[in-house]
Design a protein around this motif. Structure first.
Motif, PDB file in Angstrom:
ATOM      1  N   MET B   1     -13.521 -17.833  -8.308  1.00 14.18           N
ATOM      2  CA  MET B   1     -13.526 -16.490  -8.182  1.00 14.18           C
ATOM      3  C   MET B   1     -13.771 -15.739  -9.269  1.00 14.18           C
ATOM      4  N   ASN B   2     -14.447 -14.364  -9.077  1.00 10.48           N
ATOM      5  CA  ASN B   2     -14.773 -13.781 -10.310  1.00 10.48           C
ATOM      6  C   ASN B   2     -13.794 -12.727 -10.812  1.00 10.48           C
ATOM      7  N   ALA B   3     -14.014 -12.245 -12.033  1.00 16.77           N
ATOM      8  CA  ALA B   3     -12.793 -11.514 -12.710  1.00 16.77           C
ATOM      9  C   ALA B   3     -12.458 -10.363 -12.107  1.00 16.77           C
ATOM     10  N   VAL B   4     -13.032  -9.570 -11.170  1.00 16.59           N
ATOM     11  CA  VAL B   4     -12.713  -8.223 -10.576  1.00 16.59           C
ATOM     12  C   VAL B   4     -11.809  -8.903  -9.482  1.00 16.59           C
ATOM     13  N   GLU B   5     -12.264  -9.897  -8.513  1.00 16.07           N
ATOM     14  CA  GLU B   5     -11.622 -10.306  -7.623  1.00 16.07           C
ATOM     15  C   GLU B   5     -10.500 -10.965  -8.006  1.00 16.07           C
ATOM     16  N   GLY B   6     -10.255 -11.703  -8.929  1.00 14.73           N
ATOM     17  CA  GLY B   6      -9.121 -12.195  -9.578  1.00 14.73           C
ATOM     18  C   GLY B   6      -7.914 -11.167 -10.033  1.00 14.73           C
ATOM     19  N   ALA B   7      -8.600 -10.149 -10.752  1.00 14.05           N
ATOM     20  CA  ALA B   7      -7.560  -9.013 -11.275  1.00 14.05           C
ATOM     21  C   ALA B   7      -6.850  -8.226 -10.153  1.00 14.05           C
ATOM     22  N   LEU B   8      -7.713  -7.978  -8.979  1.00 19.28           N
ATOM     23  CA  LEU B   8      -7.312  -7.334  -7.818  1.00 19.28           C
ATOM     24  C   LEU B   8      -6.370  -8.322  -6.924  1.00 19.28           C
ATOM     25  N   LEU B   9      -6.519  -9.541  -6.808  1.00 16.15           N
ATOM     26  CA  LEU B   9      -5.785 -10.385  -6.209  1.00 16.15           C
ATOM     27  C   LEU B   9      -4.421 -10.488  -6.837  1.00 16.15           C
ATOM     28  N   TRP B  10      -4.314 -10.582  -8.278  1.00 16.13           N
ATOM     29  CA  TRP B  10      -3.195 -11.017  -8.793  1.00 16.13           C
ATOM     30  C   TRP B  10      -2.276  -9.732  -8.916  1.00 16.13           C
ATOM     31  N   ALA B  11      -3.143  -8.712  -8.857  1.00 17.91           N
ATOM     32  CA  ALA B  11      -2.130  -7.329  -8.699  1.00 17.91           C
ATOM     33  C   ALA B  11      -1.561  -7.264  -7.540  1.00 17.91           C
ATOM     34  N   ALA B  12      -2.366  -7.615  -6.491  1.00 15.16           N
ATOM     35  CA  ALA B  12      -1.710  -7.569  -5.122  1.00 15.16           C
ATOM     36  C   ALA B  12      -0.758  -8.529  -4.893  1.00 15.16           C
ATOM     37  N   VAL B  13      -0.855  -9.773  -5.553  1.00 17.17           N
ATOM     38  CA  VAL B  13       0.161 -10.789  -5.543  1.00 17.17           C
ATOM     39  C   VAL B  13       1.636 -10.267  -6.110  1.00 17.17           C
ATOM     40  N   ALA B  14       1.501  -9.327  -7.138  1.00 11.11           N
ATOM     41  CA  ALA B  14       2.502  -8.951  -8.049  1.00 11.11           C
ATOM     42  C   ALA B  14       3.118  -7.974  -7.067  1.00 11.11           C
ATOM     43  N   LEU B  15       2.423  -7.093  -6.208  1.00 11.12           N
ATOM     44  CA  LEU B  15       2.704  -5.902  -5.318  1.00 11.12           C
ATOM     45  C   LEU B  15       3.612  -6.640  -4.319  1.00 11.12           C
ATOM     46  N   TYR B  16       2.888  -7.575  -3.682  1.00 11.22           N
ATOM     47  CA  TYR B  16       3.528  -8.444  -2.690  1.00 11.22           C
ATOM     48  C   TYR B  16       5.111  -8.938  -2.987  1.00 11.22           C
ATOM     49  N   ALA B  17       5.053  -9.524  -4.321  1.00 11.10           N
ATOM     50  CA  ALA B  17       6.278  -9.996  -4.935  1.00 11.10           C
ATOM     51  C   ALA B  17       7.184  -8.860  -4.979  1.00 11.10           C
ATOM     52  N   ALA B  18       6.899  -7.768  -5.509  1.00 11.94           N
ATOM     53  CA  ALA B  18       7.799  -6.525  -5.709  1.00 11.94           C
ATOM     54  C   ALA B  18       8.361  -6.035  -4.416  1.00 11.94           C
ATOM     55  N   SER B  19       7.174  -6.138  -3.219  1.00 14.60           N
ATOM     56  CA  SER B  19       7.788  -5.853  -1.827  1.00 14.60           C
ATOM     57  C   SER B  19       8.794  -6.476  -1.270  1.00 14.60           C
ATOM     58  N   PHE B  20       8.591  -7.827  -1.489  1.00 14.68           N
ATOM     59  CA  PHE B  20       9.796  -8.706  -1.038  1.00 14.68           C
ATOM     60  C   PHE B  20      10.791  -8.832  -1.896  1.00 14.68           C
ATOM     61  N   VAL B  21      10.980  -8.505  -3.150  1.00 16.03           N
ATOM     62  CA  VAL B  21      12.414  -8.370  -3.757  1.00 16.03           C
ATOM     63  C   VAL B  21      12.977  -7.131  -3.324  1.00 16.03           C
ATOM     64  N   LEU B  22      12.182  -5.957  -3.510  1.00 11.86           N
ATOM     65  CA  LEU B  22      12.748  -4.735  -3.016  1.00 11.86           C
ATOM     66  C   LEU B  22      13.195  -4.589  -1.713  1.00 11.86           C
ATOM     67  N   ALA B  23      12.445  -5.081  -0.724  1.00  7.21           N
ATOM     68  CA  ALA B  23      12.870  -4.927   0.622  1.00  7.21           C
ATOM     69  C   ALA B  23      13.983  -5.913   0.846  1.00  7.21           C
ATOM     70  N   LEU B  24      14.137  -7.023   0.138  1.00 11.36           N
ATOM     71  CA  LEU B  24      15.312  -8.000   0.545  1.00 11.36           C
ATOM     72  C   LEU B  24      16.430  -7.547   0.002  1.00 11.36           C
ATOM     73  N   VAL B  25      16.500  -6.891  -1.359  1.00  7.43           N
ATOM     74  CA  VAL B  25      17.609  -6.011  -1.874  1.00  7.43           C
ATOM     75  C   VAL B  25      18.254  -5.099  -1.087  1.00  7.43           C
ATOM     76  N   GLY B  26      16.961  -4.407  -0.554  1.00 12.46           N
ATOM     77  CA  GLY B  26      17.450  -3.057   0.424  1.00 12.46           C
ATOM     78  C   GLY B  26      18.003  -3.460   1.626  1.00 12.46           C
ATOM     79  N   SER B  27      17.608  -4.749   2.294  1.00 11.79           N
ATOM     80  CA  SER B  27      18.296  -5.172   3.357  1.00 11.79           C
ATOM     81  C   SER B  27      19.770  -5.850   3.167  1.00 11.79           C
ATOM     82  N   ILE B  28      20.035  -6.750   2.014  1.00  8.67           N
ATOM     83  CA  ILE B  28      21.252  -7.495   1.621  1.00  8.67           C
ATOM     84  C   ILE B  28      22.113  -6.426   1.189  1.00  8.67           C
TER      85      ILE B  28
END
Lengths: 416, 267
Positions: B1-28
C-alpha cells in the motif's frame, strides 16, 4: 485451520475421498435424484401457493397473514365522510380495495410480492432445467493453437474434450491464431492478452475474429475463448549422425520464466528446454528481465535414453548451436494459446431463470403481503373506526406502518 | 500500500478501535455520552476507510477487489455502511455498534496480515461483470454479517428482565429483512458470476471451492428464509438461525484464502 483448508479444498486438492469431491458428487445418481426431487418440490410449492392464493381470493379473504395489529380511532364527521377519508388514506398507503360491504372496507397490498415469489420459484425451475440441458448437451474442450499452425476442428485436435460426440462432423474446417499480443504492467505482471482467430472452411471465405480474455468469438455455433498462453519456439534438433530427432513447435510454459519443459526426441530421449524471453546474465546464470520476448534465448539439455545428458547449451532466436556433435536450431519464437471451445444450450435457460429469480426476489422483498380491514360505526363524537391490519412478515415494522396510517388520519381523528 | 492509503487506513483503524471501546463502555456502564461518542466515531472511521479505498483505487487503477487484502478492505467497509443504513432506519440497532466495530476491525486485521502490493488488474478481472458480481457479493456478505450481529443483539436484549418487546421485535424484523436482502444480493452475485464464467472459461459452473461454498451458503440462507417466513420462526430461534448461518458465508469469503485453487486463475 488445516481442517478448514482440507474441507475448502474439496474438488481441487485430491485430499478427500472421490465421492466427496463436488465435481464427482454432482454427476452422481443420488445428486441427480436430489435435483429431481427439488424440481418436484418446487412445482408442488408453486401449485400450492397459487391454489391457496386463488382460494382465498374466491372466499373474499385478502390473504393468510400471520400477524395482526389493531387500532381504534374516532374520526370527526358522518360515516360517508369518514369512509371517503379512510379510502383516500388507505389508497395513499398503496392498498387496493377488495370488495365492499356496508361499514366495512377490505384492502390489501403485496400482489406484486406474491407474483415475485412465484417468479423466483419458477426461475429456480428454469435454472435447474438449464443445468439438466447443459449436462445432456454441453460440449467443452481445449485446443492448443500455436501461431501459424492452424488445427482441424475435430476431436483429435483437442487436448481435453467433454462431449466429443456433440462436435460438428469434420468438414475440413481449420482454426488458428495469429498476431498474438500480450501486455504487461510495469512490474511485469500480465494484464491482457489477445489474438486474431482465423476460421477456414473449404468453399467459404475465411473469417477472422479478435479474441481476448472475456471476449470470445463464435463460429459454427461454438464459442471460442482465450484461456491461457505460452511460448511456442520452432525447434530443430539433429544428432551427431545427422539424424533429425526433433522438428517441431514446442509449447512451453509461460510462468515462471526459465521454467523447464521436456520435448520428446524421436528414437527416445528428451530435449529439456528453458526459455528466457528477455535474456540476461545474472549471478553467473541465465535470467529473464521480463516476459516480453525482447531477446529470447533457449537453454537446452539433450538427454539420451537412460538419463545421460549428452549436450547442454544456450541458443538465441534465429541461431543454431552445436555441442558434442548435436545441433539445436532455434528458428523463431511465436506464441501459443489455449482456446476453450464450448457450446452450452442450457446457458440461456440459466440466464432466463436467473433473471426471473432475481426479479422475483426483489419484488418479494419490496412488496410483502399485507391486508387491512376497517370497520366503522357512528358514535357520539363522529365515526368510530376499528382498523385490523395483518401481515405475514416483519410485524414490528408493520406496526410502525399502521401507525403512519393512523397518523395520516389523525388530522380527522383522535385515538380512542 | 502507498503512504496516503496507509495513513488513512490506520487512522480509520484507530477510530474503529475508539468506536468499539467507547460504545462498549456506553453499553456496559450505561454511560450515554461514551455510547454516543462511540456511535459518532463509526461514520468518521468509515469515511476514512472509504478514502483509503479510493487512494488504493487511484494507485492501482482498479477497484480494490482482487486479493485477500483488498477484499478485506472492501468487505469490511460494506459491513460498516450496511450497519449505518440500518441504524439510521432503526435506532434500536445502534446498540450493536461495538460488535460491528469489532467485526470491521477483525476483517481489517485479517487483511492487514496479507500482502498489500499495488498490482494492476489481472486479465480475468477485466470484464464489465466484475462490478456487478463484486458489488452484490459484498452487499450480500455485509447484510448477512450485520443480520447475525443484530440477531446476537436481539438475544442479548431479550435475556434482560426489562427487555422492551417492541424494540426486540424491531431487531428481530431487522435481522430478517437483512437476511432477505442479503439472499437477493447473493442470488444476483451467483447468477452474474455464472454468466461471467461462461464468457471467461467456457462454462458457467466448475465446482471450484468458492463456487461450491457460495452455493452452500446460498442454500443455508434459503433454508433460513423458509424457516423464518414459511414456517414462521421468530424471536430466539430466528436470531440463533441468523447467528449460525453466517458461518457458511465467512468460510466462503475468508476461508478461501487458505486453498490453492484460485477462483479466477487463468495463466
Amino acid at each position: 485451520m488445516a481442517a478448514l483448508a482440507i474441507v475448502l479444498g474439496l474438488g481441487s486438492t485430491g485430499r478427500a475421498p472421490a465421492w466427496l469431491v463436488p465435481r464427482t458428487a454432482a454427476s452422481s445418481v443420488w445428486f441427480l435424484a436430489l435435483t429431481a426431487y427439488l424440481c418436484a418440490a418446487l412445482v408442488a410449492s408453486i401449485v400450492l401457493r397459487v391454489r391457496t392464493w386463488a382460494r382465498l381470493r374466491r372466499l373474499g379473504h385478502v390473504s393468510s397473514e400471520r400477524f395482526r395489529v389493531e387500532r381504534t380511532l374516532v374520526m370527526a364527521g358522518a360515516g360517508a365522510t369518514a369512509e371517503a377519508r379512510l379510502r383516500e388514506a388507505v389508497a395513499a398507503q398503496g392498498y387496493a380495495p377488495r370488495g365492499a360491504a356496508a361499514g366495512i372496507l377490505r384492502a390489501s397490498r403485496g400482489d406484486l410480492g406474491f407474483a415475485g415469489s412465484i417468479a423466483f420459484h419458477a426461475g429456480l425451475l428454469l435454472v435447474l432445467g438449464g443445468v439438466a440441458v447443459s449436462s445432456l448437451t454441453r460440449l467443452g474442450g481445449e485446443l492448443l493453437l500455436a501461431e501459424g499452425h492452424p488445427a482441424a476442428l475435430e476431436a483429435a485436435s483437442f487436448v481435453t474434450l467433454d462431449g466429443a460426440g456433440r462436435l460438428p462432423a469434420p468438414d475440413g474446417t481449420r482454426v488458428g491464431i495469429r498476431d498474438f499480443i500480450a501486455e504487461y504492467s510495469e512490474s511485469g505482471t500480465p494484464v491482457d492478452f489477445a489474438a486474431v482467430m482465423t476460421f477456414e472452411r473449404p468453399g467459404a471465405p475465411p473469417r477472422e475474429r479478435l479474441v481476448r480474455v472475456n471476449q470470445g468469438a463464435t463460429f459454427a455455433g461454438l464459442q471460442f475463448t482465450l484461456q491461457r498462453y505460452g511460448f511456442a519456439p520452432a525447434l530443430e534438433a539433429v544428432d551427431e549422425r545427422g539424424r533429425t530427432r526433433l522438428d517441431a513447435v514446442g509449447l512451453l510454459s509461460l510462468l515462471p520464466p526459465g521454467r523447464e519443459d521436456s520435448l520428446p526426441l524421436e528414437g527416445g530421449g528428451t530435449l529439456r528446454v528453458s526459455l528466457y524471453p528477455d535474456h540476461a546474465r545474472g549471478g553467473g546464470r541465465s535470467v529473464s528481465r521480463s516476459l516480453r520476448p525482447a531477446r529470447p534465448v533457449l537453454h537446452f539439455a539433450w538427454v539420451e535414453p537412460g538419463g545421460r545428458v549428452a549436450a547442454e547449451g544456450e541458443v538465441a532466436e534465429g541461431a543454431s548451436v552445436t555441442v558434442g556433435g548435436r545441433t539445436v536450431r532455434f528458428e523463431r519464437l511465436a506464441y501459443f494459446a489455449g482456446v476453450v471451445v464450448a457450446r452450452d444450450r442450457g446457458l440461456w435457460l440459466l440466464i432466463a431463470g436467473s433473471l426471473f429469480g432475481a426479479l422475483g426476489l426483489g419484488l418479494r422483498l419490496a412488496y410483502p403481503d399485507q391486508s387491512l380491514r376497517a370497520e366503522w360505526e357512528p358514535c357520539a363524537e363522529g365515526t368510530r373506526v376499528r382498523l385490523t391490519a395483518s401481515t405475514r412478515f416483519f410485524p414490528a415494522m408493520y406496526e410502525q406502518t399502521v401507525e403512519r396510517l393512523v397518523a395520516a388520519l389523525r388530522e380527522d381523528a383522535t385515538p380512542a | 500500500m502507498n503512504a496516503v492509503e496507509g495513513a488513512l487506513l490506520w487512522a480509520a483503524v484507530a477510530l474503529y478501535a475508539a468506536s468499539f471501546v467507547l460504545a462498549l463502555v456506553g453499553s456496559i456502564f450505561h454511560a450515554g455520552r461514551a455510547g454516543r461518542a462511540g456511535a459518532a466515531a463509526l461514520p468518521s472511521a468509515l469515511a476514512l476507510h472509504l478514502l483509503a479505498g479510493v487512494a488504493r483505487w487511484i494507485a492501482t487503477g482498479h477497484a480494490p477487489v482482487m486479493d485477500a487484502y483488498e477484499n478485506s478492505l472492501t468487505g469490511s467497509w460494506f459491513v460498516g455502511v450496511i450497519f449505518l443504513a440500518l441504524a439510521w432506519r432503526i435506532p434500536a440497532a445502534r446498540a450493536a455498534t461495538p460488535a460491528v466495530a469489532a467485526a470491521v476491525l477483525l476483517m481489517l486485521g485479517n487483511g492487514l496480515m496479507m500482502p498489500a502490493r499495488l498490482v494492476p488488474l489481472e486479465p480475468p478481472f477485466r470484464s464489465g461483470w466484475l462490478v456487478v458480481h463484486v458489488t452484490f457479493a459484498w452487499l450480500a456478505f455485509g447484510s448477512y454479517v450485520v443480520a447475525a450481529i443484530v440477531g446476537g443483539l436481539y438475544l442479548w436484549h431479550v435475556r434482560r428482565a426489562e427487555a422492551d418487546a417492541r424494540r426486540a421485535g424491531l431487531l428481530d424484523d431487522a435481522s430478517g429483512r437483512l437476511v432477505a436482502f442479503g439472499f437477493a444480493a447473493d442470488t444476483v452475485m451467483i447468477a452474474s458470476g455464472a454468466i461471467w464464467a461462461h464468457g471467461l472459461w467456457g462454462r458457467y459452473w466448475a465446482w471450484d471451492p468458492i463456487e461450491t461454498w457460495s452455493l452452500v451458503s446460498w442454500l443455508i440462507y434459503g433454508v433460513n428464509l423458509h424457516l423464518r417466513f414459511t414456517l414462521g420462526w421468530r424471536g430466539r430461534r430466528a436470531a440463533w438461525l441468523a447467528v449460525g448461518s453466517v458461518v457458511g458465508i465467512v468460510v466462503t469469503f475468508f476461508g478461501i484464502q487458505f486453498v490453492s485453487d484460485v477462483h479466477t486463475e487463468l495463466l
